[in-house]
Write an enzyme that holds these catalytic residues in place. Structure first.
Site, PDB file in Angstrom:
ATOM      1  N   HIS A 108       0.879  -1.171   0.000  1.00 35.30           N
ATOM      2  CA  HIS A 108       0.000   0.000   0.000  1.00 35.30           C
ATOM      3  C   HIS A 108       0.919   1.224   0.000  1.00 35.30           C
ATOM      4  O   HIS A 108       2.005   1.181   0.595  1.00 35.30           O
ATOM      5  CB  HIS A 108      -0.828   0.129   1.278  1.00 35.30           C
ATOM      6  CG  HIS A 108      -1.708  -1.026   1.625  1.00 35.30           C
ATOM      7  ND1 HIS A 108      -1.270  -2.123   2.320  1.00 35.30           N
ATOM      8  CD2 HIS A 108      -3.033  -1.233   1.412  1.00 35.30           C
ATOM      9  CE1 HIS A 108      -2.271  -2.951   2.508  1.00 35.30           C
ATOM     10  NE2 HIS A 108      -3.366  -2.445   1.971  1.00 35.30           N
ATOM     11  N   ASP A 111       2.406   2.039   3.316  1.00 33.27           N
ATOM     12  CA  ASP A 111       3.395   1.088   3.867  1.00 33.27           C
ATOM     13  C   ASP A 111       4.803   1.540   3.530  1.00 33.27           C
ATOM     14  O   ASP A 111       5.747   1.311   4.278  1.00 33.27           O
ATOM     15  CB  ASP A 111       3.243  -0.317   3.255  1.00 33.27           C
ATOM     16  CG  ASP A 111       1.868  -0.905   3.453  1.00 33.27           C
ATOM     17  OD1 ASP A 111       1.202  -0.541   4.425  1.00 33.27           O
ATOM     18  OD2 ASP A 111       1.478  -1.745   2.618  1.00 33.27           O
TER      19      ASP A 111
HETATM   20  C1  XLS Z   1      -7.328  -6.832   4.792  1.00 32.27           C
HETATM   21  C2  XLS Z   1      -6.901  -7.052   3.414  1.00 32.27           C
HETATM   22  C3  XLS Z   1      -5.765  -6.154   2.936  1.00 32.27           C
HETATM   23  C4  XLS Z   1      -5.683  -6.165   1.449  1.00 32.27           C
HETATM   24  C5  XLS Z   1      -4.923  -5.042   0.859  1.00 32.27           C
HETATM   25  O1  XLS Z   1      -8.075  -7.612   5.376  1.00 32.27           O
HETATM   26  O2  XLS Z   1      -6.572  -8.390   3.271  1.00 32.27           O
HETATM   27  O3  XLS Z   1      -4.569  -6.530   3.530  1.00 32.27           O
HETATM   28  O4  XLS Z   1      -5.129  -7.361   0.990  1.00 32.27           O
HETATM   29  O5  XLS Z   1      -5.496  -3.823   1.121  1.00 32.27           O
END
Ligand code: XLS
Ligand code: NI
Ligand code: NI
Length: 443
Positions: A108, A111
């Site tokens: 993201h 991140d």
């Molecule tokens: C959360 C999601 C997230 C997505 C990406 O539950 O799994 O990590 O994979 O935004």
């Protein structure tokens, strides 16, 4: 296998590149099943899985939970300057990817580098880190499986992003998606993910669901058009999840998302990123979600993890259930493989897993269990009567009146007459226990 890439500091000291050592090995930091060059069902394991590391769980998530703060004290999280800190984090990430031999990663925007409230500053931060990531990717050969924008953590998104009742918030979500798309394109990212974290509601009393879903669709079209205009060729993924953080999320499960994509004419550009723990939260097995996706040509990518049978939340543990994954690999292989993405470890080590090596054990186990499941599923398809038994169950539709029915050539009266003329059908076994044993025999 490429070489290990470290930055100025080595963060995982004492851990060398993880090698395939095979079943004879009792080295806990070696692969016993995952041999990247081994060919199974016509492709190498590396090509089948395109394993990816998740930036957020491994380099940002620090073991904190709603009841307590960080337990993972990251040495890459020390510097005060946000860009310097982001570079340390990226050094650590690429050191890890190259030591564990992950060919891909996912992130993201937030991140990679801290985001504040200033749109232009956030853009500058991410652009700076994109340049750094380009160097890291070039040195290591590690590639971006998908990028995404975090439209759920900032307080402005408490009522959703593209489904927020306030247009001003929607525009901020769009600004973030634009910048994350630019980053994904600049880094040669192969796909782009939308997980609708807060796209849903806490209460229907204050929600116009129809309008919110229309905004959601319009938002996706707008983002897709922008990316295509800028040369993005990859797939856009929707990642279903029924709830958490919201009481109800619009991308509830694979079938719901299929209906949404169809209704809003998004099927040509979007596919599904399915996550194991999200399937179980929706009251399905992961296998069910995979089958729905495969049957609709929508299996885009996988977020690998597992839930906990006793806990009704997204525990995001590393995968370790060989039966679940063998049955999953059967569906994936029979469906022609994962279409655009790969297998991203959207999983986190536990709050009390505090050794640097724990991150390695977790990924070694995850990669090995997928490899073992692939080999097992391929054996089942090649050597057992699994396919034959399934096909024969439907043999009555292969010829005669059954075939005519499938071809749409029988009326309700025709069907009535067939029933009347042919008496009571035979009782035919579904052979469930036989098939369950067959899976275990090949494991
Ligand atoms: C959360 C999601 C997230 C997505 C990406 O539950 O799994 O990590 O994979 O935004
Ligand atoms: Ni996920
Ligand atoms: Ni999740």
């Amino acid at each position: 296998m490429g070489s290990v890439i470290t930055g100025q500091r080595e963060f995982f000291k004492g851990i060398n590149q993880i090698q395939f050592e095979g079943l004879e090995s009792d080295n806990p930091l070696a692969f016993r099943w995952y041999d990247e060059n081994r060919v199974v069902a016509g492709k190498t394991m590396k090509e089948h899985f395109k394993f990816a590391g998740a930036y957020w769980h491994s380099f940002v998530g620090n073991g904190s939970d709603p009841f307590g703060g960080a337990t993972h004290i990251f040495p890459w999280d020390e510097k005060v300057d946000p860009i310097e800190r982001a570079k340390d984090k990226m050094d650590a990430a690429f050191e890890f990817f190259t030591k564990i031999n992950l060919p891909y990663y996912c992130f993201h925007d937030v991140d990679v580098v801290d985001y504040g409230d200033n749109v232009a500053e956030n853009e500058r931060h991410l652009q700076t880190m994109v340049e750094y990531a380009k160097e890291k990717q070039a040195q290591s050969g590690v590639k971006l499986l998908w990028g995404t924008a975090n439209l759920f953590s900032h307080k402005r998104y408490m009522n959703g992003a593209s489904t927020n009742p306030d247009f001003h918030v929607l525009a901020h979500g769009a600004a973030q998606v634009k910048c994350a798309l630019d980053a994904t394109i600049a880094l040669g990212g192969e796909n782009y993910t939308f997980w609708g974290g807060r796209e849903g509601y806490m209460s229907l009393l204050n929600t116009n669901m129809k309008r919110e879903q229309e905004h959601f669709a319009k938002f996706l079209h707008t983002a897709k058009d922008y990316a295509r205009k800028n040369g993005f060729k990859g797939s856009f993924f929707i990642e279903p999840k029924p709830a958490e953080p919201m009481k109800h999320q619009y991308d509830f499960d694979a079938a719901t998302v299929f209906g949404f994509l169809q209704k809003y004419d998004l099927l040509n550009d979007f596919s599904l990123n399915l996550e194991v723990n999200h399937a179980t939260l929706a009251g399905h097995t992961f296998q069910h979600e995979l089958q729905v996706a495969v049957d609709n040509g929508l299996l885009g990518s996988i977020d690998a993890n597992r839930g906990d049978m006793q806990n009704d939340w997204d525990t995001d543990q590393f995968p370790n259930d060989i039966n679940e994954l063998t049955e999953s690999m059967l569906i994936i292989l029979e469906g022609g493989g994962i279409k655009y993405g790969g297998v991203n470890f959207d999983a986190k080590i536990r709050r009390n897993s505090t050794d640097p090596a724990d991150l390695f054990y977790a990924h070694v186990g995850g990669m090995d269990i997928f490899a073992r499941a692939l080999i097992t599923a391929d054996n089942i398809l090649q050597k057992s009567d699994y396919k034959k038994i399934r096909e024969e169950r439907y043999a009555s539709f292969d010829s005669g009146k059954g075939k005519e029915f499938e071809e749409g050539r029988l009326s309700l009266e025709d069907l009535r007459d067939y029933a009347a003329e042919n008496g009571e059908p035979a009782i035919i076994s579904g052979k469930q226990e036989y098939l369950e044993n067959l899976i275990n025999r090949y494991i």
